[in-house]
Scaffold this motif. Structure first.
Motif, PDB file in Angstrom:
ATOM      1  N   SER A  65       0.799  -1.221   0.000  1.00  0.00           N
ATOM      2  CA  SER A  65       0.000   0.000   0.000  1.00  0.00           C
ATOM      3  C   SER A  65       0.835   1.274   0.000  1.00  0.00           C
ATOM      4  O   SER A  65       0.332   2.342  -0.345  1.00  0.00           O
ATOM      5  CB  SER A  65      -0.938   0.008   1.217  1.00  0.00           C
ATOM      6  N   GLN A  66       2.123   1.195   0.381  1.00  0.00           N
ATOM      7  CA  GLN A  66       2.959   2.386   0.433  1.00  0.00           C
ATOM      8  C   GLN A  66       3.724   2.632  -0.852  1.00  0.00           C
ATOM      9  O   GLN A  66       3.919   3.776  -1.252  1.00  0.00           O
ATOM     10  CB  GLN A  66       3.931   2.294   1.616  1.00  0.00           C
ATOM     11  N   ARG A  67       4.193   1.553  -1.486  1.00  0.00           N
ATOM     12  CA  ARG A  67       4.980   1.734  -2.700  1.00  0.00           C
ATOM     13  C   ARG A  67       4.964   0.457  -3.527  1.00  0.00           C
ATOM     14  O   ARG A  67       4.608  -0.605  -3.039  1.00  0.00           O
ATOM     15  CB  ARG A  67       6.420   2.145  -2.379  1.00  0.00           C
ATOM     16  N   ASP A 109       6.069   5.670  -5.306  1.00  0.00           N
ATOM     17  CA  ASP A 109       5.954   5.822  -3.855  1.00  0.00           C
ATOM     18  C   ASP A 109       4.901   6.868  -3.530  1.00  0.00           C
ATOM     19  O   ASP A 109       4.876   7.947  -4.128  1.00  0.00           O
ATOM     20  CB  ASP A 109       7.303   6.239  -3.262  1.00  0.00           C
ATOM     21  N   GLY A 110       4.035   6.542  -2.566  1.00  0.00           N
ATOM     22  CA  GLY A 110       3.004   7.493  -2.159  1.00  0.00           C
ATOM     23  C   GLY A 110       3.555   8.693  -1.419  1.00  0.00           C
ATOM     24  O   GLY A 110       2.882   9.724  -1.322  1.00  0.00           O
ATOM     25  N   ASP A 111       4.765   8.591  -0.884  1.00  0.00           N
ATOM     26  CA  ASP A 111       5.403   9.700  -0.175  1.00  0.00           C
ATOM     27  C   ASP A 111       6.588  10.174  -1.000  1.00  0.00           C
ATOM     28  O   ASP A 111       7.618   9.504  -1.071  1.00  0.00           O
ATOM     29  CB  ASP A 111       5.869   9.243   1.208  1.00  0.00           C
ATOM     30  N   HIS A 114      10.411  10.019   0.130  1.00  0.00           N
ATOM     31  CA  HIS A 114      11.258   8.826   0.092  1.00  0.00           C
ATOM     32  C   HIS A 114      12.178   8.847  -1.126  1.00  0.00           C
ATOM     33  O   HIS A 114      13.384   8.608  -1.010  1.00  0.00           O
ATOM     34  CB  HIS A 114      10.392   7.569   0.063  1.00  0.00           C
ATOM     35  N   TRP A 142       4.395  -4.560  10.724  1.00  0.00           N
ATOM     36  CA  TRP A 142       4.330  -3.957   9.395  1.00  0.00           C
ATOM     37  C   TRP A 142       4.303  -5.046   8.322  1.00  0.00           C
ATOM     38  O   TRP A 142       3.519  -4.981   7.368  1.00  0.00           O
ATOM     39  CB  TRP A 142       5.516  -3.019   9.174  1.00  0.00           C
ATOM     40  N   HIS A 172       1.125  -5.775   5.729  1.00  0.00           N
ATOM     41  CA  HIS A 172       1.338  -5.475   4.313  1.00  0.00           C
ATOM     42  C   HIS A 172       1.496  -6.736   3.462  1.00  0.00           C
ATOM     43  O   HIS A 172       2.011  -6.675   2.341  1.00  0.00           O
ATOM     44  CB  HIS A 172       2.555  -4.561   4.151  1.00  0.00           C
TER      45      HIS A 172
END
Length: 248
Positions: free
Chosen positions: A11-13, A26-28, A31, A223, A227
């Motif tokens: 879900s993050q990348r 990447d959602g952020d 990073h 985590w 995930h």
């Protein structure tokens, strides 16, 4: 036409491979920004950045094969592990990157939270969590900051024969504890620590490295579970925690 290979996705990348190009989504965006800056500063072989258009970073594949994978014996030679140790030492001796790293108080608080979660969800017997929490305390001490990779998993160091050809995935790079990198690379491959340190040279603290094996495994397990990964696979994080119970 090259096929698209999904290297990792959660879900993050996500990381995709198309031929000799890796596309990291990447959602952020922070990073990828850290990754690009860290690779430019690191005095070790890194992938070539092809382009960066947030949220996507495109990098070239590096030559060779990873040192190994978690849960299986490493096929790399002792000399390759020593070469990895020498490369990590160059990184740790380099000038610090100009952004903040992890804080000791935050790490201690995270350890408390994750141990509580493991106990509440009965992921491991309470005695295993308690013993590893006790062992992890050794890592929670002030350290002289070094330029650390921050996520130096065995799959992130590539070698060709006995030569290090590339270190990948730099989004967690920061000033931090050098022993954390050494512990991360040997997590689940404790038998290769002597080879790694033969190349790294003096200054490694084996007690702290062992403490980081416990600490990293404790804080990473939730985590991984949430995930879609399995920390209970043979040789992985939960096995590492159980193995600590067999030590004096």
């Amino acid at each position: 036409m090259d096929e698209v290979q999904v290297v990792v996705s959660h879900s993050q990348r996500a990381t995709l491979r198309v031929g000799d190009v890796f596309l990291k989504v990447d959602g952020d965006p922070a990073h990828a920004a850290v990754e690009v800056r860290a690779m430019a500063l690191a005095p070790v072989p890194t992938p070539r950045v092809l382009w960066h258009e947030p949220p996507v970073l495109a990098i070239a594949a590096v030559r060779g094969q990873a040192l190994g994978v978690l849960g299986a014996p490493s096929p790399a030679s002792s000399a390759a592990w020593a070469a990895a140790g020498a490369a990590i030492r160059r990184l740790h001796d380099a000038p610090l990157p100009p952004w903040p790293g992890p804080r000791l108080d935050d790490l201690a608080a995270e350890l408390d939270r994750e141990c509580a979660w493991l106990l509440a969800h009965a992921v491991l017997p309470a005695e295993v969590v308690r013993r590893n929490r006790e062992l992890a305390e050794t890592a929670l001490r002030p350290w002289a900051p070094a330029f650390v990779h921050g996520d130096l998993q065995i799959t992130h160091v590539f070698v060709d024969g006995d030569e290090v050809t590339g270190v990948i995935d730099w989004s967690e790079a920061a000033p931090g504890d050098a022993m954390f990198d050494l512990a991360t690379l040997t997590l689940g491959h404790e038998e290769r620590l002597d080879d790694l340190l033969a190349g790294y040279g003096p200054g490694a603290d084996r007690a702290v490295i062992r403490a980081w094996w416990s600490l990293r495994s404790l804080v990473a397990s939730r985590w991984l579970i949430e995930h879609g990964f399995d920390p209970d696979a043979p040789g992985c994080e939960l096995d590492v925690l159980r193995a600590r119970m067999r030590e004096p």
